[in-house]
Design a protein around this motif. Structure first.
Motif, PDB file in Angstrom:
ATOM      1  N   VAL A 176       0.842  -1.205   0.000  1.00  0.00           N
ATOM      2  CA  VAL A 176       0.000   0.000   0.000  1.00  0.00           C
ATOM      3  C   VAL A 176       0.873   1.250   0.000  1.00  0.00           C
ATOM      4  CG1 VAL A 176      -1.709   1.335   1.288  1.00  0.00           C
ATOM      5  CG2 VAL A 176      -1.945  -1.143   1.111  1.00  0.00           C
ATOM      6  N   ILE A 177       1.901   1.258   0.839  1.00  0.00           N
ATOM      7  CA  ILE A 177       2.790   2.416   0.917  1.00  0.00           C
ATOM      8  C   ILE A 177       3.469   2.665  -0.435  1.00  0.00           C
ATOM      9  CG2 ILE A 177       4.925   3.287   1.982  1.00  0.00           C
ATOM     10  CD1 ILE A 177       4.070   1.710   4.513  1.00  0.00           C
ATOM     11  N   PHE A 178       3.785   1.589  -1.149  1.00  0.00           N
ATOM     12  CA  PHE A 178       4.491   1.709  -2.427  1.00  0.00           C
ATOM     13  C   PHE A 178       3.546   1.880  -3.612  1.00  0.00           C
ATOM     14  CE2 PHE A 178       7.340   0.004  -5.848  1.00  0.00           C
ATOM     15  CZ  PHE A 178       8.326   0.974  -5.726  1.00  0.00           C
ATOM     16  N   ARG A 212      -0.780   6.533  -6.600  1.00  0.00           N
ATOM     17  CA  ARG A 212      -1.731   5.788  -7.432  1.00  0.00           C
ATOM     18  C   ARG A 212      -1.134   4.475  -7.918  1.00  0.00           C
ATOM     19  NH1 ARG A 212      -2.425  10.519 -11.647  1.00  0.00           N
ATOM     20  NH2 ARG A 212      -0.192  10.486 -11.150  1.00  0.00           N
ATOM     21  N   ASP A 213       0.190   4.445  -8.041  1.00  0.00           N
ATOM     22  CA  ASP A 213       0.884   3.253  -8.527  1.00  0.00           C
ATOM     23  C   ASP A 213       2.349   3.350  -8.110  1.00  0.00           C
ATOM     24  OD1 ASP A 213       2.071   5.089 -10.298  1.00  0.00           O
ATOM     25  OD2 ASP A 213       0.545   4.699 -11.815  1.00  0.00           O
ATOM     26  N   PRO A 214       3.144   2.302  -8.335  1.00  0.00           N
ATOM     27  CA  PRO A 214       4.554   2.348  -7.948  1.00  0.00           C
ATOM     28  C   PRO A 214       5.333   3.492  -8.599  1.00  0.00           C
ATOM     29  CG  PRO A 214       3.894   0.084  -8.296  1.00  0.00           C
ATOM     30  CD  PRO A 214       2.744   0.936  -8.742  1.00  0.00           C
ATOM     31  N   ALA A 215       4.949   3.895  -9.808  1.00  0.00           N
ATOM     32  CA  ALA A 215       5.658   5.007 -10.460  1.00  0.00           C
ATOM     33  C   ALA A 215       5.560   6.280  -9.626  1.00  0.00           C
ATOM     34  CB  ALA A 215       5.077   5.237 -11.856  1.00  0.00           C
ATOM     35  N   ASP A 216       4.392   6.511  -9.025  1.00  0.00           N
ATOM     36  CA  ASP A 216       4.220   7.654  -8.125  1.00  0.00           C
ATOM     37  C   ASP A 216       5.150   7.543  -6.922  1.00  0.00           C
ATOM     38  OD1 ASP A 216       2.350   9.002  -9.578  1.00  0.00           O
ATOM     39  OD2 ASP A 216       0.651   8.579  -8.264  1.00  0.00           O
ATOM     40  N   ALA A 217       5.222   6.342  -6.353  1.00  0.00           N
ATOM     41  CA  ALA A 217       6.063   6.132  -5.173  1.00  0.00           C
ATOM     42  C   ALA A 217       7.539   6.324  -5.507  1.00  0.00           C
ATOM     43  CB  ALA A 217       5.817   4.739  -4.603  1.00  0.00           C
ATOM     44  N   ILE A 218       7.961   5.810  -6.657  1.00  0.00           N
ATOM     45  CA  ILE A 218       9.359   5.955  -7.080  1.00  0.00           C
ATOM     46  C   ILE A 218       9.691   7.432  -7.275  1.00  0.00           C
ATOM     47  CG2 ILE A 218      10.994   5.467  -8.935  1.00  0.00           C
ATOM     48  CD1 ILE A 218       9.414   2.784  -9.333  1.00  0.00           C
ATOM     49  N   ALA A 219       8.779   8.164  -7.896  1.00  0.00           N
ATOM     50  CA  ALA A 219       8.994   9.597  -8.128  1.00  0.00           C
ATOM     51  C   ALA A 219       9.106  10.358  -6.808  1.00  0.00           C
ATOM     52  CB  ALA A 219       7.858  10.169  -8.969  1.00  0.00           C
ATOM     53  N   ALA A 220       8.439   9.829  -5.760  1.00  0.00           N
ATOM     54  CA  ALA A 220       8.475  10.487  -4.447  1.00  0.00           C
ATOM     55  C   ALA A 220       9.688  10.069  -3.623  1.00  0.00           C
ATOM     56  CB  ALA A 220       7.195  10.161  -3.679  1.00  0.00           C
ATOM     57  N   ASN A 267      19.060  -5.631 -15.552  1.00  0.00           N
ATOM     58  CA  ASN A 267      18.280  -5.716 -14.320  1.00  0.00           C
ATOM     59  C   ASN A 267      18.588  -4.556 -13.386  1.00  0.00           C
ATOM     60  OD1 ASN A 267      16.514  -8.305 -13.601  1.00  0.00           O
ATOM     61  ND2 ASN A 267      18.111  -8.953 -15.042  1.00  0.00           N
ATOM     62  N   LEU A 268      19.859  -4.199 -13.288  1.00  0.00           N
ATOM     63  CA  LEU A 268      20.269  -3.157 -12.360  1.00  0.00           C
ATOM     64  C   LEU A 268      19.706  -1.791 -12.751  1.00  0.00           C
ATOM     65  CD1 LEU A 268      23.859  -2.928 -10.861  1.00  0.00           C
ATOM     66  CD2 LEU A 268      22.559  -0.874 -11.400  1.00  0.00           C
ATOM     67  N   THR A 269      19.623  -1.506 -14.038  1.00  0.00           N
ATOM     68  CA  THR A 269      19.215  -0.169 -14.504  1.00  0.00           C
ATOM     69  C   THR A 269      17.753  -0.091 -14.933  1.00  0.00           C
ATOM     70  OG1 THR A 269      20.024  -0.720 -16.727  1.00  0.00           O
ATOM     71  CG2 THR A 269      21.546   0.454 -15.242  1.00  0.00           C
ATOM     72  N   LEU A 270      16.992  -1.124 -14.610  1.00  0.00           N
ATOM     73  CA  LEU A 270      15.610  -1.200 -15.096  1.00  0.00           C
ATOM     74  C   LEU A 270      14.784   0.016 -14.691  1.00  0.00           C
ATOM     75  CD1 LEU A 270      13.987  -3.284 -16.722  1.00  0.00           C
ATOM     76  CD2 LEU A 270      13.165  -4.210 -14.566  1.00  0.00           C
ATOM     77  N   VAL A 271      14.862   0.408 -13.418  1.00  0.00           N
ATOM     78  CA  VAL A 271      14.065   1.540 -12.938  1.00  0.00           C
ATOM     79  C   VAL A 271      14.619   2.863 -13.463  1.00  0.00           C
ATOM     80  CG1 VAL A 271      13.211   2.730 -10.869  1.00  0.00           C
ATOM     81  CG2 VAL A 271      13.429   0.247 -10.869  1.00  0.00           C
ATOM     82  N   LEU A 272      15.931   2.896 -13.720  1.00  0.00           N
ATOM     83  CA  LEU A 272      16.583   4.133 -14.178  1.00  0.00           C
ATOM     84  C   LEU A 272      16.414   4.420 -15.660  1.00  0.00           C
ATOM     85  CD1 LEU A 272      20.123   4.483 -12.521  1.00  0.00           C
ATOM     86  CD2 LEU A 272      18.138   5.955 -12.226  1.00  0.00           C
ATOM     87  N   ARG A 313      19.662  -1.755  -7.896  1.00  0.00           N
ATOM     88  CA  ARG A 313      18.631  -1.167  -8.760  1.00  0.00           C
ATOM     89  C   ARG A 313      17.975   0.034  -8.076  1.00  0.00           C
ATOM     90  NH1 ARG A 313      13.745  -5.056 -10.216  1.00  0.00           N
ATOM     91  NH2 ARG A 313      15.261  -5.948 -11.665  1.00  0.00           N
ATOM     92  N   TRP A 314      17.671  -0.139  -6.766  1.00  0.00           N
ATOM     93  CA  TRP A 314      16.985   0.937  -6.048  1.00  0.00           C
ATOM     94  C   TRP A 314      17.953   1.997  -5.549  1.00  0.00           C
ATOM     95  CZ3 TRP A 314      12.286   1.357  -7.253  1.00  0.00           C
ATOM     96  CH2 TRP A 314      11.527   0.218  -7.560  1.00  0.00           C
ATOM     97  N   LEU A 315      19.145   1.597  -5.123  1.00  0.00           N
ATOM     98  CA  LEU A 315      20.115   2.587  -4.658  1.00  0.00           C
ATOM     99  C   LEU A 315      20.515   3.534  -5.784  1.00  0.00           C
ATOM    100  CD1 LEU A 315      22.426   0.423  -2.361  1.00  0.00           C
ATOM    101  CD2 LEU A 315      20.643   2.032  -1.683  1.00  0.00           C
ATOM    102  N   ALA A 316      20.499   3.033  -7.001  1.00  0.00           N
ATOM    103  CA  ALA A 316      20.840   3.873  -8.154  1.00  0.00           C
ATOM    104  C   ALA A 316      19.841   4.997  -8.365  1.00  0.00           C
ATOM    105  CB  ALA A 316      20.940   3.010  -9.418  1.00  0.00           C
ATOM    106  N   THR A 317      18.630   4.860  -7.802  1.00  0.00           N
ATOM    107  CA  THR A 317      17.620   5.923  -7.930  1.00  0.00           C
ATOM    108  C   THR A 317      17.766   6.971  -6.827  1.00  0.00           C
ATOM    109  OG1 THR A 317      15.941   4.830  -6.549  1.00  0.00           O
ATOM    110  CG2 THR A 317      16.009   4.230  -8.889  1.00  0.00           C
ATOM    111  N   ASN A 318      18.725   6.751  -5.910  1.00  0.00           N
ATOM    112  CA  ASN A 318      18.965   7.669  -4.790  1.00  0.00           C
ATOM    113  C   ASN A 318      17.699   7.905  -3.973  1.00  0.00           C
ATOM    114  OD1 ASN A 318      20.575   9.305  -3.166  1.00  0.00           O
ATOM    115  ND2 ASN A 318      20.067  11.159  -4.326  1.00  0.00           N
ATOM    116  N   PRO A 319      17.107   6.834  -3.420  1.00  0.00           N
ATOM    117  CA  PRO A 319      15.830   6.975  -2.707  1.00  0.00           C
ATOM    118  C   PRO A 319      16.008   7.590  -1.316  1.00  0.00           C
ATOM    119  CG  PRO A 319      16.606   4.739  -2.521  1.00  0.00           C
ATOM    120  CD  PRO A 319      17.604   5.441  -3.400  1.00  0.00           C
TER     121      PRO A 319
END
Length: 515
Positions: A308-310, A330-338, A361-366, A418-424
């Motif tokens: 739900v949080i994501f 609304r979806d994971p894309a919103d959560a990633i952007a936040a 795989n590592l750069t999928l989100v980026l 993958r996620w650390l590369a997005t600097n969350p």
């Protein structure tokens, strides 16, 4: 002495060389309601699927009703006297209630389907559940709870000697659960045995005679329910010794804990969160640089809360705040952007793409940030991949190696990268060390520790108590969809957490209300 109906001895099964069952055993007496419990991956489902012919065992012996039993399909098991009711309703929605109940045992007259007889049979079976509906209507016209009752009616209609119920109350309200338990007691009185699989411990004590506890593919304990407290049951499921608790068994042992009470506003605050049937009233908060542990048994609502949080699932009530502002992705894309990332529990199903390379795989989100006019900047991509392979110590032949060829621990490192590369700002880790060897586990734990020291907030869901005790600044315990306890690191102990899992009721004051 009770007469044994089912005896499964020394059952072993491996998938791709990895053992799912190792000499596991299960014995059910005639007219007994027997609980089968264990955490995810304990082997419960594999044991049932071998019994019902979905899988073939590698070794072992099965005796049912006094004879050797080795069926090759669920249909053969059903004809042999074993009916299974799965958590996911496996009926035909477009067919009528009567057709679903009589499926596989249709009544005929002069070679034709005897519809009046089937309607009467269906009505009689569902009447046991105090259900009065038109059995000629399509199944899809009725709610999930009614469909679950119809599935149970169908199983009973086969005159089974053993009925397996896999999480049968997951779709039922309190009244319907009471009716189901009455039917189970009727079955027992008629000499029918029931295997009852449930994560709701209170239900086990209401209706079950004995319990078999599974862990890591083995049967670790069988006992009468009356001889086992809930705390002892949980300890056996988790593999913990109540009397002797070890410390510093993880790579979190040298962690400096961040949390101090004070005026600092939380990064994330979850208040009275509701979503579906698994998240009923969840409360917690976390600050920057904090590792927050979510503890609870299977079915407590931990993963569902994270989803739900994501933005994977939508909340139905309560409030989530990120940096003091209402947050409802609304979806994971919103959560990633936040600024959120999420390493899911099942890396093979929801994480890696097996036939793609480590780099892909590592750069999928980026990828959206590495592309311009649909063309990927391969130089920038290669630099990021090289940086994170080195930073996380990913052991691979090179960035172009297929990720499925890597060990579980190295696959998990790629997903972290993958996620650390997005600097969350916040990283959710669901069972981050499950299914990896001891050395890789320590490396992952050290990485989580280092990420928190660098200011990253981590929400860590783990079934391994030592992991949350030694790694978390604070731990929130969930029980059946409710927040029931909060522990600061100085107050953490395995006994305290297990006690909360076993007995705690939802707090009257929301744990997440404090900041």
């Amino acid at each position: 002495m009770a007469l044994s109906l089912l005896s499964m001895q020394r059952i072993s099964k491996a998938f791709g060389g990895i053992p799912a069952l190792s000499a596991a055993s299960l014995q059910i007496d005639a007219g007994e309601v027997h609980a089968l419990v264990g955490q995810n991956g304990a082997g419960k489902s594999t044991m049932i699927k071998i019994l019902t012919g979905y899988y073939r065992k590698d070794a072992g012996d099965i005796q049912f009703d006094g004879a050797s039993f080795d069926v090759e399909s669920p249909q053969a098991a059903q004809m042999g006297g074993i009916s299974t009711i799965y958590q996911e309703i496996n009926l035909v929605p477009y067919r009528s209630v009567a057709e679903n109940i009589c499926l596989g045992r249709e009544k005929r007259r002069f070679g034709l389907l005897d519809w009046p007889a089937m309607y009467e049979d269906a009505r009689a079976l569902i009447a046991r559940f105090n259900i009065n509906i038109d059995v000629r209507q399509p199944l899809m016209n009725f709610n999930t709870a009614t469909q679950q009752m119809i599935a149970i009616s169908r199983a009973i209609g086969f005159k089974a000697k053993l009925v397996i119920m896999d999480e049968p109350t997951s779709s039922l309200d309190e009244r319907e659960v009471g009716v189901l338990f009455d039917v189970i007691r009727q079955l027992k009185a008629d000499g029918v045995s029931v295997i009852f699989v449930s994560h709701k411990l209170d239900e086990l004590y209401q209706v079950c005679d004995r319990v078999t506890i599974m862990r890591d593919g083995q049967s670790v304990k069988t006992a009468a329910m009356a001889d086992l407290t809930q705390l002892e049951l949980i300890a056996a499921m988790l593999g913990r010794d109540i009397a002797q608790v070890s410390r510093h068994t993880t790579a979190f042992g040298d962690r400096t804990f961040q949390y101090q009470s004070g005026p600092e506003a939380p990064l994330l605050k979850v208040s009275n969160l509701r979503a579906g049937r698994k998240v009923l009233d969840v409360n917690f908060n976390m600050r920057r640089g904090e590792i927050i542990g979510l503890a609870g048994l299977l079915g407590a609502g931990r993963t569902e809360t994270a989803r739900v949080i994501f933005g994977e699932d939508q909340r139905q009530g309560g409030l989530v705040e990120l940096n003091g502002v209402a947050f409802n992705p609304r979806d994971p894309a919103d959560a990633i952007a936040a600024g959120l990332g999420f390493c899911s529990e099942d890396r093979k199903l929801d994480g890696i793409i097996p036939d793609m390379s480590v780099a892909e795989n590592l750069t999928l989100v980026l990828l959206p940030h590495l592309s311009k006019a649909g063309i990927v900047d391969e130089t920038a991509k290669a630099k990021i991949v090289e940086t994170f392979i080195a930073r996380l110590g990913v052991k691979c032949s090179g960035p172009n190696q297929k990720i499925r060829e890597l060990s579980g621990g190295n696959q998990q490192k790629v997903l972290l990268a993958r996620w650390l590369a997005t600097n969350p700002d916040l990283l959710i880790l669901d069972e981050p060390t499950r299914g990896i060897d001891v050395g890789a586990k320590a490396e992952i734990q050290s990485l989580i520790n280092a990420m928190a020291k660098d200011g990253l907030s981590v929400l860590m869901i783990s079934s391994e108590l030592e992991e949350v005790i030694e790694g978390a600044d604070r731990v929130f315990v969930l029980r059946e969809g409710h927040s029931v306890a909060e522990f600061a690191h100085k107050d953490l102990s395995e006994q305290a957490i297990m006690q909360a899992m076993a007995y705690s009721e939802p707090a009257t004051t929301a744990a997440g209300a404090a900041s």
